[in-house]
Design a protein around this motif. Structure first.
Motif, short mmCIF file in Angstrom:
data_model
loop_
_atom_site.label_atom_id
_atom_site.label_comp_id
_atom_site.label_asym_id
_atom_site.label_seq_id
_atom_site.Cartn_x
_atom_site.Cartn_y
_atom_site.Cartn_z
N ILE A 45 0.83 -1.20 0.00
CA ILE A 45 0.00 0.00 0.00
C ILE A 45 0.86 1.25 0.00
CG2 ILE A 45 -0.40 0.37 2.47
CD1 ILE A 45 -3.47 0.57 1.36
N ALA A 46 2.03 1.18 0.65
CA ALA A 46 2.91 2.35 0.63
C ALA A 46 3.39 2.61 -0.80
CB ALA A 46 4.10 2.13 1.56
N PHE A 47 3.74 1.54 -1.50
CA PHE A 47 4.17 1.71 -2.89
C PHE A 47 3.03 2.26 -3.74
CE2 PHE A 47 4.90 0.09 -7.22
CZ PHE A 47 6.12 0.69 -7.46
N HIS A 48 1.83 1.68 -3.57
CA HIS A 48 0.68 2.16 -4.33
C HIS A 48 0.42 3.64 -4.05
CE1 HIS A 48 -3.16 2.25 -6.30
NE2 HIS A 48 -3.80 2.54 -5.20
N TYR A 49 0.56 4.02 -2.78
CA TYR A 49 0.16 5.37 -2.39
C TYR A 49 1.15 6.44 -2.83
CZ TYR A 49 -2.73 8.73 0.02
OH TYR A 49 -3.56 9.78 0.29
#
Lengths: 448, 342
Positions: A15-19
């Motif tokens: 999710i950090a990468f996506h965000y």
């Protein structure tokens, strides 16, 4: 290794990468609407070239957002099956609405944005830009609806007991407008606008420093300055309002933000500090009574502290304290920069001060960092609950998935995301070095 | 089979419609990917990629929305299948990520090794994704071991049994045929003449796979045909399917590519309808303990949620269909490479 920890690390990583990407598409989406709107209004080819350049960058960001976004939806089921069963009835409507109302809109009209320049009328293209930007904003609504419900559940009841218990919807609008939703969506939007505006500022500052594409860069900065200013100032208000809601809804999280242990006592706000979780003490530079004052307009207002909660119901305090304080610190720096930009523009020295342009180039990282840390604070601050007060994170995992499988997928995700991130930076750099296409404009005699 | 048109059945149908939409639309994207390495020149490869350029990520949204609808309407099915098929799902995700990135990055650099790498990535990830989708369908039809909590108790390798692999290969063949037909619509000249040849080959391969799958299903997976036998009127679907497939080479021969494409779409819809009819009212069959199967009733969300979502779907889907059609209309016709192409 511990399955819960591994699953959380994988979810955090993905999710950090996506965000990295959605806030940029939301913020840049808004700026594209303004740019193309200026073109529609003035007919100046400069704005047309600007839009074309930023649309290309937007396309790259969007592609990474889509590729990393599918993982998000799958992962609830793959790694958090028990959670999925528990929240499906409530959470699912929001996800389905996101897909039907927002994703189709975004991805469909993005095609016109990227490939439709010569296939549709300028007006249709402009409408597509508006729809894509609207879709990006709209999809954030539904995902924040779902996440806010996890933070402050409302509009549901629990059916069944033990392992078979699940939350079922009672009132759709109460689920949508759960107590923290409005604060959180506006906080997310402003963070996204900051990300978009400081991104445009950074690339444009780079061009000015290199004395390239000067008209283009100046006009881009002119649009980004007010967006950055409005978003950074409003962010203060939305952040404050979010914290106020926590008093009622998630007191343990608020106490962790400020390292406040006393069961019920006036609380201050730390500029920086360190929480010793064993001794249950926080040391650092504090403004006494400020948190109490912010909440109750009285420096003596008692604030519920962490000691009011049994230790198994407390989040990891120092981690949350640090990420929250760094986020707030960055937020303050962004406000200063946004004010400085506007002042420099007004006093006409903005493009002359090379040291300041260099700061602006690096400043692109600040909203990114603040957005990441903000989510980190919100999510880790909710622990040990996955749905606050209803379901513990440790009870939410997939029963049929072992840690060996999660280690394998975690390693693969790490490698693939590393590769994707390197490619993203490489191609972004290429596009920026290449710069906007001004040939077309020269041919038409609009620019020298 | 007791058939009642209740809310659960409507949602079974709607989830089916979303996945059918995905299969028809992303099916040709995946098929073009699977066929990618058969074109040799760089320009041809770019034409093929740009044939799906403006639409592929919109097509993938059907999967995202289908997954979302499954999560919302049948959380038990979503939770059991996604966690049970863990490694397969991860491979599918990696496949879809690589495919998305390959499409986007391939033509951004001129270096030979760069394009070669992404060409192979595009092709392999498309084949692997198609295969995995088919293997998943094969397993759901065949039945997977579930316990009384509806948790999957088998292993990843146990999912790769011959029947599942056969359905997987059939799916790849189907997508390749569908992709080839789509490519005929979007190309012209030399390239189109070659792609026409592919259509004929892929139809033959698909029909062989299809006949084999049908025979094996009739003999070894009788529960998938029980509903058909109970309601003989439903035999109209396999008959129409056979006619649709037979119609494809005819239309291609007469250079009516669009009608060939519609026939291919119809045949995919018919295949998925047969799959749905075969499963109903089960959603995941438990084998060997049939009592632990997930059905449209024990796996569903509350009636309240299904109603809310029905409203969302009724409001949203007409819009989705309207702008899907308008976007395909805007990008109709043969691919012309220009500055904004991939």
């Amino acid at each position: 290794m511990d399955l819960e920890l591994l699953s959380r690390v994988q979810f955090g990583l993905t999710i950090a990468f996506h965000y990295i990407f959605p806030p940029l598409s939301i913020g840049l989406g808004l700026i594209l609407v303004i740019m193309e709107g200026m073109y529609m209004k003035t007919g100046d080819r400069l704005y047309h070239n600007m839009t074309r350049f930023w649309v290309k960058i937007f396309g790259l960001i969007f592609a990474l957002g889509v590729a990393s976004g599918i993982v998000m939806e799958f992962q609830f089921g793959t790694n958090w099956a028990t959670y999925s069963r528990f929240v499906g009835d409530v959470f699912g409507s929001a996800l389905a609405a996101e897909g039907v109302f927002a994703f189709f809109l975004e991805s469909g009209f993005l095609a016109i944005l990227l490939f439709g320049w010569d296939k549709v009328k300028p007006r249709t293209h402009f409408i597509s830009t508006i729809l894509v930007a609207f879709g990006a904003h709209f999809s954030a609504i539904w995902i924040v609806v779902a996440n806010s419900w996890q933070q402050t559940p409302a509009g549901h009841h629990i059916v069944g007991v033990g392992d078979a218990a699940r939350a079922e919807i009672v009132d759709f609008w109460q689920v949508v407008f759960s107590p923290s939703f409005l604060d959180r969506i506006s906080h997310v939007y402003m963070g996204a606008w900051q990300a978009g505006a400081f991104f445009v500022l950074s690339v444009s500052a780079f061009y000015i420093l290199r004395k390239k594409h000067l008209d283009f860069a100046r006009a881009s900065i002119k649009i980004a300055i007010p967006v950055a200013l409005v978003a950074s100032l409003l962010q203060l208000a939305t952040g404050h309002s979010s914290a106020e809601t926590l008093v009622e809804t998630q007191p343990a999280k608020l106490a962790a933000f400020e390292g406040h242990y006393a069961v019920s006592a006036p609380a201050g706000m730390y500029l920086f500090g360190w929480v010793n979780e064993e001794d249950e003490k926080t040391i650092g530079l504090q403004i006494p009574g400020l948190l109490s004052f912010m909440i109750g307009l009285d420096a003596d207002t008692p604030v519920t502290g962490l000691k009011a909660f049994p230790s198994e119901d407390r989040p990891p305090v120092n981690l949350v304290f640090q990420s929250y304080h760094i986020m707030v610190g960055i937020g303050m720096i962004l406000i200063l920069l946004a004010l400085f930009n506007a002042y420099g523009w007004w006093r006409k020295w903005l493009f002359e001060k090379r040291w300041y342009l260099k700061i602006l180039i690096i400043a692109v990282l600040l909203p990114q960092l603040a957005n990441q840390l903000g989510w980190f604070s919100a999510e880790v601050g909710r622990q040990p609950w996955i749905v606050y007060g209803l379901l513990r994170t440790s009870d939410a995992l997939s029963v049929s998935v072992g840690s060996g499988q999660v280690i394998t997928s975690l390693i693969l995700f790490s490698l693939i995301y590393l590769l994707l991130f390197a490619l993203f930076i490489y191609l972004l750099n290429e596009k920026i070095q290449h710069g906007p296409e001004i040939e077309a404009a020269i041919q038409e005699g609009h620019m020298a | 089979m007791n058939f009642t048109l209740d809310l659960n059945t409507v949602w079974f149908g709607l989830v089916g419609v979303l996945f059918t939409g995905y299969a028809i639309l992303d099916g040709f994207d995946l098929g073009i990917g699977a066929l990618h390495l058969f074109t040799k020149s760089d320009t041809d490869r770019r034409v093929m990629i740009n044939a799906i350029g403006p639409v592929w990520d919109g097509n993938e949204v059907w999967l995202v929305t289908g997954g979302g609808a499954l999560f919302a309407a049948f959380p038990e099915v979503y939770a059991t299948s996604f966690s049970g098929f863990y490694m397969a799902m991860m491979l599918l995700l990696f496949g879809l990520i690589f495919r998305a990135v390959a499409i986007d990055f391939r033509s951004k650099q001129p270096m030979r090794w760069w394009r070669q790498f992404w060409d192979v990535s595009f092709s392999v990830s498309s084949i692997v994704s198609s295969l995995l989708i088919g293997v998943a369908l094969g397993n759901i039809a065949w039945g997977i071991p579930l316990n009384e909590e509806f948790e999957f108790v088998g292993s990843f390798w146990g999912l790769l049994h011959p029947y599942a692999l056969l359905v997987g290969v059939t799916t790849v063949a189907l997508f390749m045929m569908h992709g080839a037909i789509y490519a005929v619509m979007k190309t012209d000249g030399d390239l189109q003449a070659r792609v026409r040849g592919w259509v004929n080959n892929t139809i033959i391969i698909f029909v062989i796979c299809y006949v084999m799958t049908t025979l094996v299903t009739l003999i070894y997976v009788p529960h998938m045909t029980a509903n058909l036998k109970a309601f003989p009127v439903l035999f109209i679907i396999p008959i129409l399917n056979a006619l649709a497939i037979a119609n494809i080479p005819r239309e291609i021969h007469h250079e009516r590519e669009f009608r060939a494409f519609l026939s291919s779409c119809a045949s995919m819809a018919a295949l998925l309808a047969l799959f749905g009819i075969g499963m109903y009212p089960n959603m995941i069959l438990s084998r060997p303990m049939v009592d632990y199967s997930l059905t449209i009733y024990n796996a569903a969300s509350s009636a309240k949620t299904l109603n809310i979502m029905l409203i969302i779907a009724l409001l949203g889907m007409p819009l989705v269909i309207a702008y899907t059609i308008s976007i395909y209309w805007i990008f109709r016709g043969k691919v012309k490479l220009d500055a904004s192409s991939y």
